[in-house]
Structures are given as structure tokens and as C-alpha cells.
Design a protein around this motif. Structure first.
Motif, PDB file in Angstrom:
ATOM      1  N   ARG A 110      -8.226   1.754  -1.176  1.00 46.82           N
ATOM      2  CA  ARG A 110      -9.490   2.280  -0.674  1.00 46.82           C
ATOM      3  C   ARG A 110     -10.029   1.501   0.525  1.00 46.82           C
ATOM      4  O   ARG A 110     -10.874   2.007   1.261  1.00 46.82           O
ATOM      5  CB  ARG A 110     -10.553   2.263  -1.783  1.00 46.82           C
ATOM      6  CG  ARG A 110     -10.352   3.320  -2.845  1.00 46.82           C
ATOM      7  CD  ARG A 110     -11.396   3.182  -3.946  1.00 46.82           C
ATOM      8  NE  ARG A 110     -12.759   3.210  -3.411  1.00 46.82           N
ATOM      9  CZ  ARG A 110     -13.441   4.306  -3.149  1.00 46.82           C
ATOM     10  NH1 ARG A 110     -12.882   5.493  -3.356  1.00 46.82           N
ATOM     11  NH2 ARG A 110     -14.672   4.255  -2.683  1.00 46.82           N
ATOM     12  N   CYS A 111      -9.580   0.264   0.708  1.00 48.89           N
ATOM     13  CA  CYS A 111     -10.164  -0.588   1.747  1.00 48.89           C
ATOM     14  C   CYS A 111      -9.369  -0.480   3.043  1.00 48.89           C
ATOM     15  O   CYS A 111      -8.184  -0.823   3.088  1.00 48.89           O
ATOM     16  CB  CYS A 111     -10.197  -2.045   1.289  1.00 48.89           C
ATOM     17  SG  CYS A 111     -11.050  -3.127   2.453  1.00 48.89           S
TER      18      CYS A 111
ATOM     19  N   ALA B 124      -8.339  -1.385  -5.038  1.00 53.06           N
ATOM     20  CA  ALA B 124      -9.111  -1.932  -3.921  1.00 53.06           C
ATOM     21  C   ALA B 124      -8.317  -1.835  -2.629  1.00 53.06           C
ATOM     22  O   ALA B 124      -8.852  -1.499  -1.570  1.00 53.06           O
ATOM     23  CB  ALA B 124      -9.482  -3.389  -4.207  1.00 53.06           C
ATOM     24  N   LEU B 125      -7.031  -2.121  -2.720  1.00 56.76           N
ATOM     25  CA  LEU B 125      -6.177  -2.082  -1.536  1.00 56.76           C
ATOM     26  C   LEU B 125      -6.099  -0.667  -0.962  1.00 56.76           C
ATOM     27  O   LEU B 125      -6.179  -0.466   0.251  1.00 56.76           O
ATOM     28  CB  LEU B 125      -4.778  -2.584  -1.887  1.00 56.76           C
ATOM     29  CG  LEU B 125      -3.778  -2.666  -0.735  1.00 56.76           C
ATOM     30  CD1 LEU B 125      -4.262  -3.654   0.315  1.00 56.76           C
ATOM     31  CD2 LEU B 125      -2.400  -3.061  -1.254  1.00 56.76           C
TER      32      LEU B 125
ATOM     33  N   GLY C 159     -12.684  -1.757  -3.415  1.00 52.69           N
ATOM     34  CA  GLY C 159     -12.209  -1.428  -2.082  1.00 52.69           C
ATOM     35  C   GLY C 159     -13.305  -1.052  -1.107  1.00 52.69           C
ATOM     36  O   GLY C 159     -13.065  -0.989   0.103  1.00 52.69           O
TER      37      GLY C 159
ATOM     38  N   LYS D  37       0.838  -1.202   0.000  1.00 55.07           N
ATOM     39  CA  LYS D  37       0.000   0.000   0.000  1.00 55.07           C
ATOM     40  C   LYS D  37       0.872   1.251   0.000  1.00 55.07           C
ATOM     41  O   LYS D  37       0.582   2.232  -0.701  1.00 55.07           O
ATOM     42  CB  LYS D  37      -0.920  -0.027   1.217  1.00 55.07           C
ATOM     43  CG  LYS D  37      -2.047   0.989   1.181  1.00 55.07           C
ATOM     44  CD  LYS D  37      -3.075   0.710   2.248  1.00 55.07           C
ATOM     45  CE  LYS D  37      -4.266   1.642   2.139  1.00 55.07           C
ATOM     46  NZ  LYS D  37      -5.331   1.313   3.116  1.00 55.07           N
TER      47      LYS D  37
END
Length: 264
Positions: free
Chosen positions: A121-122, A118-119, A189, A86
């Protein structure tokens, strides 16, 4: 973070203080002294990668994060690996090595490929420790939905599953008095299903896939264990619930005003 004093008077407290002050060049000098004095522990390397980025060497920083992520994957320390990836992606979103390693990691751990989007935002994954991530990875199920398919239906009983949208776009519809009211879209995400999980009430909205959509479904049993072990996950979900509730109320009020204007 452990303190590793050096003859020059540096240490974890010293370089961390400089980083907190934004004095990255000074922090870098202190870290480099420690590295010269012996093997660098992971926290020190993590800090060094950050100060490299902050002092104008983003390429070296990304390479360090990738190296630490690969080491973590070999140790099956997936949450650490995700954290390093990230950070690498935040520095250089165009680096092709990040999605490649992320795909390898997520397929190994979850059975489905995560994307950097996705990573980034999650927030769920970064709140897990290795044990709770293992619970998730062993229980989670990947689901594929095609455009128009209903992922969740408003009014159905909550079974306390939680969902993470991995790829694609879905629309959230609130069941109004006369017709569904669009209240937002979900993208890679985004987490959903938190209302039923937290309140045990029937599902409050319908979620419909608007493109080919990959969803990670986390069963109730796994979520119960995770919430027990990681209270911060419950806190994050509660904040998400409150933000979405406010957004939904605004959308419903706007729809009601529109209906009144039509009827006038």
C-alpha cells in the motif's frame, strides 16, 4: 535498460516491445535466447520473472523475485529488494517466504518489521533510490501507540515530520465547530502528516490509534533531503494531499447537513 543483442536478432528493445504489446510468449522466447547466450543481467531476469508469471508459471516467477531480493539485501540495495518483494507478493500473497524476507530486510534497514500489506500500500519506498532510502533508514524512528493514544493533534504547529503507519488502524478526525468529525481511517502502508510537511500550516486533523499501532516517523531534516533528491516524492505527497482534502470537505459538508437536520 541496456540492450544486449543476440545472433537471432533479439535484444532488450525487442523483448520489451513484445511485453508492451502483451505478447508475453514471444517476449519469453526472446529472453530465453539471451539467457542461453550468457550471464543474465538484473533487468533481464526481472523481465523474465514477469513473463514467467504472465505465461502461467507464477511459482517460478516468485522464486526468481525472491532470489533477486536476497541478492539485493546482501548488497544492501534495499530499494531494489523491496521492489522485488512487492512483485513477489502481488503474484502470490500467500507465499510465506515473502514476509519472512521482508522482516529480515526491514529490521536490518529500518530497525522495525514491515508487513507485505504495508509494503503493497505504501508508494513512498518505491520512489526512493538507494541514497535517499539510506537517509530515511538512518533517521526514521519507530513509535508504538496503544488504542486511544493521539498520534497527531489538530492545531499543533507543523514540525514537517512525515509518518508511515506500519501496522494497526488509526482514525482521522477533523476538528469541527462543535465536535470532531471522522473523515477516514488509516491502515498499514498509509502515509500521513503530508499537509503540515507541504504547507507548513498547523496540523489539520487529529490522528488517534484505534488498535496497537506501529508508526514510522521520518524527521524533518531527512524529509527535506529526500524531497530535494527525489522530486517525485513531493509530487506523490501533493496528490495525496489533494485527494484527502476533497474527502475531508465532503465529510465536513455531510456532517453539517446532519447537524441541520437535527436542529430542524
Amino acid at each position: 535498460m541496456s540492450s544486449h543483442p543476440t545472433p537471432e536478432g533479439g535484444g532488450a528493445e525487442a523483448y520489451q516491445q513484445k511485453m508492451n504489446e502483451g505478447a508475453y510468449a514471444e517476449a519469453r522466447m526472446l529472453i530465453e535466447r539471451q539467457i542461453a547466450g550468457g550471464p543474465a543481467h538484473e533487468d533481464l531476469r526481472d523481465a523474465y520473472a514477469e513473463v514467467l508469471w504472465r505465461t502461467g508459471e507464477p511459482e517460478r516467477a516468485v522464486q526468481m523475485y525472491l532470489e533477486m531480493a536476497r541478492e539485493a539485501v546482501r548488497q544492501e540495495a534495499y530499494t531494489r529488494a523491496i521492489g522485488f518483494l512487492k512483485k513477489a507478493h502481488a503474484i502470490d500473497p500467500t507465499n510465506a517466504a515473502v514476509p519472512a524476507l521482508l522482516t529480515e530486510l526491514s529490521k536490518q534497514a529500518l530497525g522495525v518489521a514491515l508487513t507485505p500489506e504495508a509494503l503493497s500500500r505504501c508508494s513512498l519506498f518505491e520512489l526512493l533510490d538507494e541514497n535517499s532510502f539510506r537517509i530515511l533508514s538512518q533517521a526514521a524512528v519507530w513509535r508504538l501507540y496503544m488504542p486511544g493514544q493521539v498520534i497527531l493533534k489538530a492545531g499543533t504547529p507543523s514540525d514537517q515530520r512525515l509518518f508511515v503507519l506500519l501496522r494497526g488502524v488509526a482514525e482521522v478526525l477533523y476538528e469541527g465547530e462543535t465536535e470532531p468529525i471522522p473523515v477516514g481511517h488509516l491502515q498499514a502502508g498509509d502515509i500521513f502528516g503530508e499537509v503540515g510537511l507541504l504547507t507548513l500550516r498547523p496540523r489539520s486533523a487529529t490522528v488517534v490509534a484505534r488498535s496497537r499501532t506501529d508508526v514510522l516517523e521520518i524527521p524533518a531534516g531527512a524529509m527535506s533531503q529526500i524531497l530535494t533528491q527525489r522530486p517525485e516524492v513531493r509530487d506523490m505527497l501533493m496528490q495525496l494531499y489533494q485527494v484527502r482534502l476533497e474527502k475531508t470537505l465532503k465529510a465536513v459538508k455531510a456532517a453539517a447537513r446532519g447537524q441541520r437536520r437535527k436542529g430542524a
